[in-house]
Write an enzyme that holds these catalytic residues in place. Structure first.
Site, PDB file in Angstrom:
ATOM      1  N   CYS A  17       0.825  -1.203   0.000  1.00  8.42           N
ATOM      2  CA  CYS A  17       0.000   0.000   0.000  1.00  8.42           C
ATOM      3  C   CYS A  17       0.863   1.259   0.000  1.00  8.42           C
ATOM      4  O   CYS A  17       1.969   1.264   0.513  1.00  8.42           O
ATOM      5  CB  CYS A  17      -0.859   0.033   1.246  1.00  8.42           C
ATOM      6  SG  CYS A  17      -1.821  -1.448   1.516  1.00  8.42           S
TER       7      CYS A  17
ATOM      8  N   LYS B 146      14.644 -13.620 -10.996  1.00  9.79           N
ATOM      9  CA  LYS B 146      14.349 -12.552 -11.953  1.00  9.79           C
ATOM     10  C   LYS B 146      13.431 -13.072 -13.046  1.00  9.79           C
ATOM     11  O   LYS B 146      12.471 -12.426 -13.437  1.00  9.79           O
ATOM     12  CB  LYS B 146      15.641 -12.088 -12.649  1.00  9.79           C
ATOM     13  CG  LYS B 146      16.479 -11.113 -11.916  1.00  9.79           C
ATOM     14  CD  LYS B 146      15.964  -9.707 -12.037  1.00  9.79           C
ATOM     15  CE  LYS B 146      16.592  -8.855 -10.979  1.00  9.79           C
ATOM     16  NZ  LYS B 146      16.267  -9.303  -9.607  1.00  9.79           N
TER      17      LYS B 146
ATOM     18  N   LYS C 261       7.327  -3.776  -4.530  1.00  7.92           N
ATOM     19  CA  LYS C 261       8.726  -3.398  -4.370  1.00  7.92           C
ATOM     20  C   LYS C 261       9.180  -3.542  -2.917  1.00  7.92           C
ATOM     21  O   LYS C 261      10.254  -4.062  -2.648  1.00  7.92           O
ATOM     22  CB  LYS C 261       8.914  -1.959  -4.855  1.00  7.92           C
ATOM     23  CG  LYS C 261      10.341  -1.448  -4.762  1.00  7.92           C
ATOM     24  CD  LYS C 261      11.229  -2.147  -5.760  1.00  7.92           C
ATOM     25  CE  LYS C 261      12.649  -1.636  -5.747  1.00  7.92           C
ATOM     26  NZ  LYS C 261      13.549  -2.661  -6.377  1.00  7.92           N
TER      27      LYS C 261
ATOM     28  N   HIS D  90      20.178 -35.995  -8.826  1.00  6.21           N
ATOM     29  CA  HIS D  90      19.464 -36.532  -7.668  1.00  6.21           C
ATOM     30  C   HIS D  90      17.973 -36.183  -7.718  1.00  6.21           C
ATOM     31  O   HIS D  90      17.310 -36.192  -6.681  1.00  6.21           O
ATOM     32  CB  HIS D  90      20.092 -36.014  -6.374  1.00  6.21           C
ATOM     33  CG  HIS D  90      21.516 -36.444  -6.199  1.00  6.21           C
ATOM     34  ND1 HIS D  90      21.886 -37.757  -6.117  1.00  6.21           N
ATOM     35  CD2 HIS D  90      22.669 -35.731  -6.146  1.00  6.21           C
ATOM     36  CE1 HIS D  90      23.198 -37.846  -5.989  1.00  6.21           C
ATOM     37  NE2 HIS D  90      23.693 -36.622  -6.010  1.00  6.21           N
TER      38      HIS D  90
ATOM     39  N   TRP E  49      -3.192  -2.609  -1.324  1.00  4.75           N
ATOM     40  CA  TRP E  49      -2.804  -3.993  -1.641  1.00  4.75           C
ATOM     41  C   TRP E  49      -3.653  -4.836  -0.704  1.00  4.75           C
ATOM     42  O   TRP E  49      -3.476  -4.787   0.515  1.00  4.75           O
ATOM     43  CB  TRP E  49      -1.312  -4.124  -1.362  1.00  4.75           C
ATOM     44  CG  TRP E  49      -0.767  -5.504  -1.364  1.00  4.75           C
ATOM     45  CD1 TRP E  49      -0.861  -6.434  -0.359  1.00  4.75           C
ATOM     46  CD2 TRP E  49       0.004  -6.116  -2.391  1.00  4.75           C
ATOM     47  NE1 TRP E  49      -0.205  -7.567  -0.712  1.00  4.75           N
ATOM     48  CE2 TRP E  49       0.337  -7.413  -1.949  1.00  4.75           C
ATOM     49  CE3 TRP E  49       0.454  -5.694  -3.649  1.00  4.75           C
ATOM     50  CZ2 TRP E  49       1.093  -8.283  -2.720  1.00  4.75           C
ATOM     51  CZ3 TRP E  49       1.210  -6.569  -4.397  1.00  4.75           C
ATOM     52  CH2 TRP E  49       1.519  -7.843  -3.946  1.00  4.75           C
TER      53      TRP E  49
ATOM     54  N   ARG F  47       5.015   0.141  -6.146  1.00  4.68           N
ATOM     55  CA  ARG F  47       5.014  -0.604  -4.878  1.00  4.68           C
ATOM     56  C   ARG F  47       4.083  -1.809  -4.950  1.00  4.68           C
ATOM     57  O   ARG F  47       4.164  -2.699  -4.114  1.00  4.68           O
ATOM     58  CB  ARG F  47       4.564   0.317  -3.738  1.00  4.68           C
ATOM     59  CG  ARG F  47       5.580   1.370  -3.383  1.00  4.68           C
ATOM     60  CD  ARG F  47       5.050   2.269  -2.288  1.00  4.68           C
ATOM     61  NE  ARG F  47       5.015   1.599  -1.010  1.00  4.68           N
ATOM     62  CZ  ARG F  47       5.954   1.716  -0.083  1.00  4.68           C
ATOM     63  NH1 ARG F  47       7.008   2.453  -0.314  1.00  4.68           N
ATOM     64  NH2 ARG F  47       5.844   1.094   1.060  1.00  4.68           N
TER      65      ARG F  47
ATOM     66  N   GLU G 226       9.855 -13.788 -11.782  1.00  4.78           N
ATOM     67  CA  GLU G 226       9.039 -12.671 -11.280  1.00  4.78           C
ATOM     68  C   GLU G 226       8.537 -11.762 -12.380  1.00  4.78           C
ATOM     69  O   GLU G 226       7.487 -11.174 -12.248  1.00  4.78           O
ATOM     70  CB  GLU G 226       9.726 -11.907 -10.142  1.00  4.78           C
ATOM     71  CG  GLU G 226      10.947 -11.116 -10.492  1.00  4.78           C
ATOM     72  CD  GLU G 226      11.603 -10.462  -9.267  1.00  4.78           C
ATOM     73  OE1 GLU G 226      10.929 -10.262  -8.245  1.00  4.78           O
ATOM     74  OE2 GLU G 226      12.792 -10.146  -9.338  1.00  4.78           O
TER      75      GLU G 226
ATOM     76  N   GLU H  72      19.322 -16.275  -8.148  1.00  3.09           N
ATOM     77  CA  GLU H  72      18.912 -14.916  -8.482  1.00  3.09           C
ATOM     78  C   GLU H  72      18.410 -14.863  -9.936  1.00  3.09           C
ATOM     79  O   GLU H  72      17.426 -14.192 -10.242  1.00  3.09           O
ATOM     80  CB  GLU H  72      20.085 -13.948  -8.243  1.00  3.09           C
ATOM     81  CG  GLU H  72      19.942 -12.562  -8.841  1.00  3.09           C
ATOM     82  CD  GLU H  72      18.696 -11.804  -8.412  1.00  3.09           C
ATOM     83  OE1 GLU H  72      18.065 -12.147  -7.407  1.00  3.09           O
ATOM     84  OE2 GLU H  72      18.327 -10.854  -9.140  1.00  3.09           O
TER      85      GLU H  72
ATOM     86  N   ASN I 296      -1.689   2.016   5.845  1.00  6.86           N
ATOM     87  CA  ASN I 296      -0.815   0.909   5.424  1.00  6.86           C
ATOM     88  C   ASN I 296      -0.568   0.046   6.640  1.00  6.86           C
ATOM     89  O   ASN I 296      -0.398   0.566   7.738  1.00  6.86           O
ATOM     90  CB  ASN I 296       0.531   1.426   4.928  1.00  6.86           C
ATOM     91  CG  ASN I 296       0.434   2.169   3.618  1.00  6.86           C
ATOM     92  OD1 ASN I 296      -0.638   2.226   3.019  1.00  6.86           O
ATOM     93  ND2 ASN I 296       1.538   2.744   3.183  1.00  6.86           N
ATOM     94  N   GLY I 297      -0.481  -1.255   6.432  1.00  6.82           N
ATOM     95  CA  GLY I 297      -0.209  -2.148   7.560  1.00  6.82           C
ATOM     96  C   GLY I 297      -1.423  -3.010   7.857  1.00  6.82           C
ATOM     97  O   GLY I 297      -2.357  -3.082   7.054  1.00  6.82           O
TER      98      GLY I 297
HETATM   99  C1  G6P Z   1      10.278  -7.826  -2.380  1.00  5.83           C
HETATM  100  C2  G6P Z   1      10.658  -7.485  -3.801  1.00  5.83           C
HETATM  101  C3  G6P Z   1      11.982  -8.149  -4.140  1.00  5.83           C
HETATM  102  C4  G6P Z   1      13.039  -7.743  -3.136  1.00  5.83           C
HETATM  103  C5  G6P Z   1      12.597  -8.075  -1.718  1.00  5.83           C
HETATM  104  C6  G6P Z   1      13.528  -7.499  -0.668  1.00  5.83           C
HETATM  105  O1  G6P Z   1       9.936  -9.165  -2.287  1.00  5.83           O
HETATM  106  O2  G6P Z   1       9.655  -7.910  -4.701  1.00  5.83           O
HETATM  107  O3  G6P Z   1      12.388  -7.724  -5.427  1.00  5.83           O
HETATM  108  O4  G6P Z   1      14.227  -8.403  -3.438  1.00  5.83           O
HETATM  109  O5  G6P Z   1      11.318  -7.525  -1.458  1.00  5.83           O
HETATM  110  O6  G6P Z   1      13.463  -6.099  -0.699  1.00  5.83           O
HETATM  111  P1  G6P Z   1      14.511  -5.171   0.022  1.00  5.83           P
HETATM  112  O7  G6P Z   1      13.992  -3.775  -0.161  1.00  5.83           O
HETATM  113  O8  G6P Z   1      14.538  -5.580   1.466  1.00  5.83           O
HETATM  114  O9  G6P Z   1      15.830  -5.393  -0.630  1.00  5.83           O
END
Ligand code: G6P
Length: 617
Positions: A2, A491, A612, A510, A77, A27, A494, A487, A106-107
């Site tokens: 949010c 990527k 984000k 395995h 959200w 966000r 996502e 990683e 928010n929260g």
């Molecule tokens: C969310 C985002 C990820 C990010 C993670 C950690 O899940 O979608 O892309 O890596 O948070 O975020 P931070 O701000 O703690 O690096």
């Protein structure tokens, strides 16, 4: 997650709020709304517009007459109740034309069910399924004679996390905001004030800001702001001017923030290294660590905590610390750590890694460690963020604002932050000056080498187009290459929404080998290191099952008859010191994910279901 934006001043609030909400879109959200105080004096009324969908849908649906110089806006959200028009914020204490209070939040209010029950018993008709609506009623029903007092009283009844902004028709000159666990900042303009959950929402208006702390309440009028504790004693917070370029929050000529941020990596990498490399002693200088050599020598273990990409780069960081400083190190998902009653050791150095500095799981892990007397340092990008403030010391990443959900330049700088940390720890312990200098030279070469990888974009885009056709892919690597594979898979999944799974190359036989076939490509990380031959042997097993292969590697790695077999594509990255390989191997995977997502027509900066900064548990 949010987003909140609020405005009080001489201008019309609605356009500023809507524009601010657009800046918060990254966000992640599923509905949006705004409320303004219209009219004046005793005729002041609340106008609300809110709906499920995008901010632009809200903007189009705004009534012609929506004037007001004080207002609050929100992107929601969904947590309590589905994403629909009614559950969207702002929430009021009555249908709009009778409303006296509007709240954005928010929260999560943990005791919302009990409070909803109590309000219903008292004859209140709740309109939505949300936890937030109870706040509007609690504020409206408070007998305190100031808005600050009403908000304080309402907050005393709730348990949970919040960032809130409240307007009230009886107090038409102000917004009252409060924070507990969800970020809020106050922006100071020329006879106008802002409140927002993220600087991005207000940076075009002001960079003079104050961060609210947990437990603080702020009162904003056009001419100033005052901060209080929840008992309304003053905290006398003042604003500071942030050194940020508002233009860095714009995508400019780039088609997406992710592409812009990928291309910014060489410059960002230079910034994190600048002034921190000491050629003479072959070490790094990290002023913010706040640790004496004696304390560094006493470290017996390093434990790295982060979420998502920050967790994967933390795993790369653990490798660096073990290799360079010879201190046992590992990374763990911060979201899990706190729930297994972790043993906090006095001689362990805990490292929290986070781009936003607001990820609730990482923040709570930091608080748990500190509560138990552990020492935590932060690798954080956003200056002044909650995690940065909560840690005992740290390394700022200087990547500049990162807007795209998929982390690129911040992740690269996290890796470099770990390299600097490992170098400094190593040089206080057993790393030789020659090795220190070798790594410094390697680090200095990295920005230019990242540029070289980015220059391969066209070839990677063509390759990505082919990978995008697969429903399911593997990303594999070993030791230094394994977090790279994780990683890379993160990527890819996502933003392309394809099933991408990371595995240790050594573990393929395995289990997952059962899935390898013509339709399931594998992206294999094969640096020219001590494991190259073993990696190549595993690739033969994949090729024998007709699995298409993309090999991310160095020049000179001999793939043998695989090269001739036709089904194998090579991506070659420049050589650096072996310890630093992971980051150069990661950059092409960003481009693969990006171009696959683009080929599939996805909204790259705002992937579905993701946010984000995840500021609720
Ligand atoms: C969310 C985002 C990820 C990010 C993670 C950690 O899940 O979608 O892309 O890596 O948070 O975020 P931070 O701000 O703690 O690096």
């Amino acid at each position: 997650m949010c987003g909140i934006v609020g405005y009080v001043g001489a201008q019309q609030a609605a356009p500023i709020l809507v524009e601010g909400l657009t800046r918060l879109e990254h966000r992640g959200y599923d509905s949006a709304g705004v409320a303004v105080l219209a009219g004046s004096g005793s005729t002041t009324a609340i106008k609300v517009a809110k709906r499920a969908g995008r901010v632009r849908d809200l903007a189009e649906a705004l009534p012609k007459r929506f004037a007001g110089r004080v207002g609050v806006g929100h992107t929601r959200w969904a947590t309590h109740g589905p994403a629909n028009d009614v559950n969207a914020h702002p929430h009021t204490d009555a249908p709009a034309h009778h409303a006296r209070v509007a709240v954005v939040h928010n929260g999560i209010i943990d005791n919302a069910a009990a409070l909803r029950h109590r309000l219903t018993e008292a004859g209140v008709e709740l309109a939505s399924d949300t936890d937030t609506e109870v706040l509007a009623h609690l504020v409206a029903r408070s007998s305190a004679d100031t808005l600050e007092g009403k908000v304080s009283e309402a907050l005393a009844a709730i348990e949970g996390t919040y960032g809130i902004a409240v307007v009230h028709t009886d107090f038409p000159d102000r917004i009252v905001a409060a924070r507990n666990g969800s970020p809020l900042i106050i922006g100071v303009g020329e006879r106008e004030m802002f409140v927002a959950s993220d600087l991005a929402a207000i940076v075009r208006h002001t960079t003079t800001v104050a961060h609210l702390d947990d437990g603080e309440i702020a009162s904003l009028t056009a001419t100033g702001f005052t901060t209080y504790r929840q008992d309304l004693t003053s905290t006398a917070k003042t604003a500071t001017v942030l050194d940020v370029d508002p233009a860095s929050y714009d995508a400019g000529e780039h088609e997406s923030f992710m592409r812009k941020e990928m291309l910014e990596q060489p410059a960002a990498a230079e910034r994190v290294l600048r002034g921190r490399l000491d050629e003479r002693f072959g070490t790094a200088h990290l002023g913010g660590l706040n640790m004496e050599p004696r304390e560094i020598r006493a470290i017996r273990r390093v434990k790295i905590l982060g979420c998502g990409s920050a967790y994967y780069v933390g795993q790369m960081g653990a490798g660096l610390v073990e290799e360079l400083a010879r201190i046992p190190a590992d990374a763990e998902a911060a979201s899990e750590f706190r729930y297994r009653n972790p043993i906090i050791e006095p001689d362990t150095l805990y490292v929290a890694v986070s781009q936003s500095g607001e990820t609730i799981d990482t923040l709570l892990a930091v608080q748990e460690i500190r509560r138990k007397g552990g020492r935590v340092i932060g690798l954080v990008n956003v200056v002044g963020s909650a995690i940065a403030r909560e840690c005992d010391g740290g390394i700022y990443l200087h990547a500049g604002p990162e807007v795209a959900v998929a982390s690129t330049k911040a992740l690269t700088n996290m890796f470099l932050g770990f390299a600097l940390l490992a170098l400094q720890l190593g040089r206080v312990r057993d790393l030789s000056i020659a090795d220190g200098r070798r790594l410094i030279a390697g680090l200095s070469r990295l920005p230019g080498q990242i540029e070289e990888v980015l220059a391969q974009e066209d070839a990677l885009a063509a390759l990505a187009g082919r990978l995008a056709e697969a429903e399911s892919l593997f990303f594999v690597g070993r030791v230094r290459g394994y977090p790279v594979a994780r990683e890379g898979a993160q990527k890819f999944k996502e933003i392309s929404y394809r099933h991408a799974e990371a595995y240790q190359t050594s573990e393929l036989k395995h289990g997952p080998l059962a899935l390898i076939c013509e339709a399931v490509p594998t992206v294999a990380i094969v640096p020219d290191d001590e494991l190259a031959d073993r990696n190549v042997a595993a690739l033969h097993e994949i090729a024998a099952r007709r699995g298409p292969l993309v090999v991310v590697t160095h020049d000179g790695v001999v793939l043998g008859d695989l090269d001739a077999s036709g089904g194998v594509e090579r991506v070659v990255v420049p050589r650096n010191e072996r310890e630093l390989d992971p980051i150069l191997l990661t950059v092409p995977l960003q481009l693969l994910a990006y171009h696959a997502a683009r080929r599939l027509g996805h909204d790259i900066d705002k992937p579905r279901n993701l946010a984000k900064s995840v500021t609720v548990e």
